[in-house]
Design an enzyme around this catalytic site. Structure first.
Site, PDB file in Angstrom:
ATOM      1  N   TYR A   1       3.199  16.573  21.393  1.00 35.08           N
ATOM      2  CA  TYR A   1       2.512  15.744  22.397  1.00 35.08           C
ATOM      3  C   TYR A   1       2.747  14.299  22.030  1.00 35.08           C
ATOM      4  O   TYR A   1       2.571  13.914  20.865  1.00 35.08           O
ATOM      5  CB  TYR A   1       1.014  16.061  22.387  1.00 35.08           C
TER       6      TYR A   1
ATOM      7  N   ASN B   1       2.010  10.356  23.755  1.00 35.08           N
ATOM      8  CA  ASN B   1       1.839   9.227  24.659  1.00 35.08           C
ATOM      9  C   ASN B   1       2.913   8.244  24.233  1.00 35.08           C
ATOM     10  O   ASN B   1       2.862   7.693  23.130  1.00 35.08           O
ATOM     11  CB  ASN B   1       0.431   8.645  24.512  1.00 35.08           C
TER      12      ASN B   1
ATOM     13  N   ARG C   1       1.516  10.687  38.510  1.00 32.25           N
ATOM     14  CA  ARG C   1       0.076  10.932  38.581  1.00 32.25           C
ATOM     15  C   ARG C   1      -0.701   9.630  38.522  1.00 32.25           C
ATOM     16  O   ARG C   1      -0.167   8.577  38.160  1.00 32.25           O
ATOM     17  CB  ARG C   1      -0.407  11.772  37.380  1.00 32.25           C
TER      18      ARG C   1
ATOM     19  N   ASP D   1      -4.146   8.957  36.380  1.00 33.17           N
ATOM     20  CA  ASP D   1      -5.158   9.503  35.475  1.00 33.17           C
ATOM     21  C   ASP D   1      -6.366   8.567  35.516  1.00 33.17           C
ATOM     22  O   ASP D   1      -6.243   7.365  35.235  1.00 33.17           O
ATOM     23  CB  ASP D   1      -4.616   9.598  34.045  1.00 33.17           C
TER      24      ASP D   1
ATOM     25  N   ASP E   1       3.904  11.667  27.984  1.00 33.77           N
ATOM     26  CA  ASP E   1       3.391  10.829  29.071  1.00 33.77           C
ATOM     27  C   ASP E   1       3.898   9.402  28.905  1.00 33.77           C
ATOM     28  O   ASP E   1       3.862   8.843  27.798  1.00 33.77           O
ATOM     29  CB  ASP E   1       1.852  10.814  29.066  1.00 33.77           C
TER      30      ASP E   1
HETATM   31  N1  HPN Z   1      -2.143  10.506  29.870  1.00 33.03           N
HETATM   32  C1  HPN Z   1      -3.086   9.643  29.798  1.00 33.03           C
HETATM   33  O1  HPN Z   1      -3.905   9.577  30.683  1.00 33.03           O
HETATM   34  C2  HPN Z   1      -3.101   8.785  28.623  1.00 33.03           C
HETATM   35  C3  HPN Z   1      -4.469   8.399  28.276  1.00 33.03           C
HETATM   36  C4  HPN Z   1      -4.502   7.163  27.485  1.00 33.03           C
HETATM   37  C5  HPN Z   1      -4.031   7.401  26.131  1.00 33.03           C
HETATM   38  C6  HPN Z   1      -4.067   6.179  25.364  1.00 33.03           C
HETATM   39  C7  HPN Z   1      -3.371   6.350  24.088  1.00 33.03           C
END
Ligand code: HPN
Length: 149
Positions: free
Chosen positions: A53, A55, A99, A101, A132
């Site tokens: 995973y 970010n 998306r 979020d 992401d």
């Molecule tokens: N995918 C998301 O919504 C990320 C959320 C914020 C992460 C910050 C490190």
């Protein structure tokens, strides 16, 4: 908060492109819906043992244990209130999502609609990779929550 779709006409097209048409896509949408539980234990069954995973502005987590620990750390500072998938497509287990979020930073109580593009790899019904892509600075400034060391 006004709707992200209202503010962004390109996100308001009448399209079926957010509807899942395969088991892999259904799994990813179910996973995104369950993220609002804020409960890593509930999310554990989605992941393969060797899942990763990331970010993308931040370092990756490798292995389901590290992935769940990363999610637990995120859930201690923010809630993932909901995820709105605008467009969705997949091939050979790679599920691509564009998306919005909807997040709330718990220390500040500030909410934010974060545009995100994600790549989620599904193999045999389990997530093996989730990456992401988003603007970390936009997020940090909106919620007054610096996440970089
Ligand atoms: N995918 C998301 O919504 C990320 C959320 C914020 C992460 C910050 C490190």
């Amino acid at each position: 908060m006004s709707s992200y779709r209202d503010a962004h006409p390109w996100a308001n097209e009448k399209t079926e492109a957010a509807a899942a048409v395969s088991d892999d896509e259904r799994l990813v949408l179910a996973f995104f819906a369950d993220l609002s539980s804020g409960d890593p234990e509930k999310l554990a069954p989605y992941f393969a043992p060797d899942a990763m995973y990331q970010n993308m502005p931040l370092p990756p987590a490798h292995g389901a244990e590290a992935v769940l620990a990363t999610l637990g750390a995120l859930f201690s500072v923010m809630s993932m209130d909901s995820i709105e998938t605008l467009y969705l497509a997949s091939r050979d287990g790679f599920v691509f999502t564009e998306r919005v979020d909807y997040l709330t930073a718990l220390p500040t109580g500030k909410s934010f609609a974060l545009p995100v593009t994600g790549v989620t790899r599904v193999v045999d019904g389990k997530i093996t990779a989730w990456r992401d892509y988003f603007d970390l600075r936009e997020f940090e400034e909106a919620v007054d929550l610096p996440l970089r060391q």
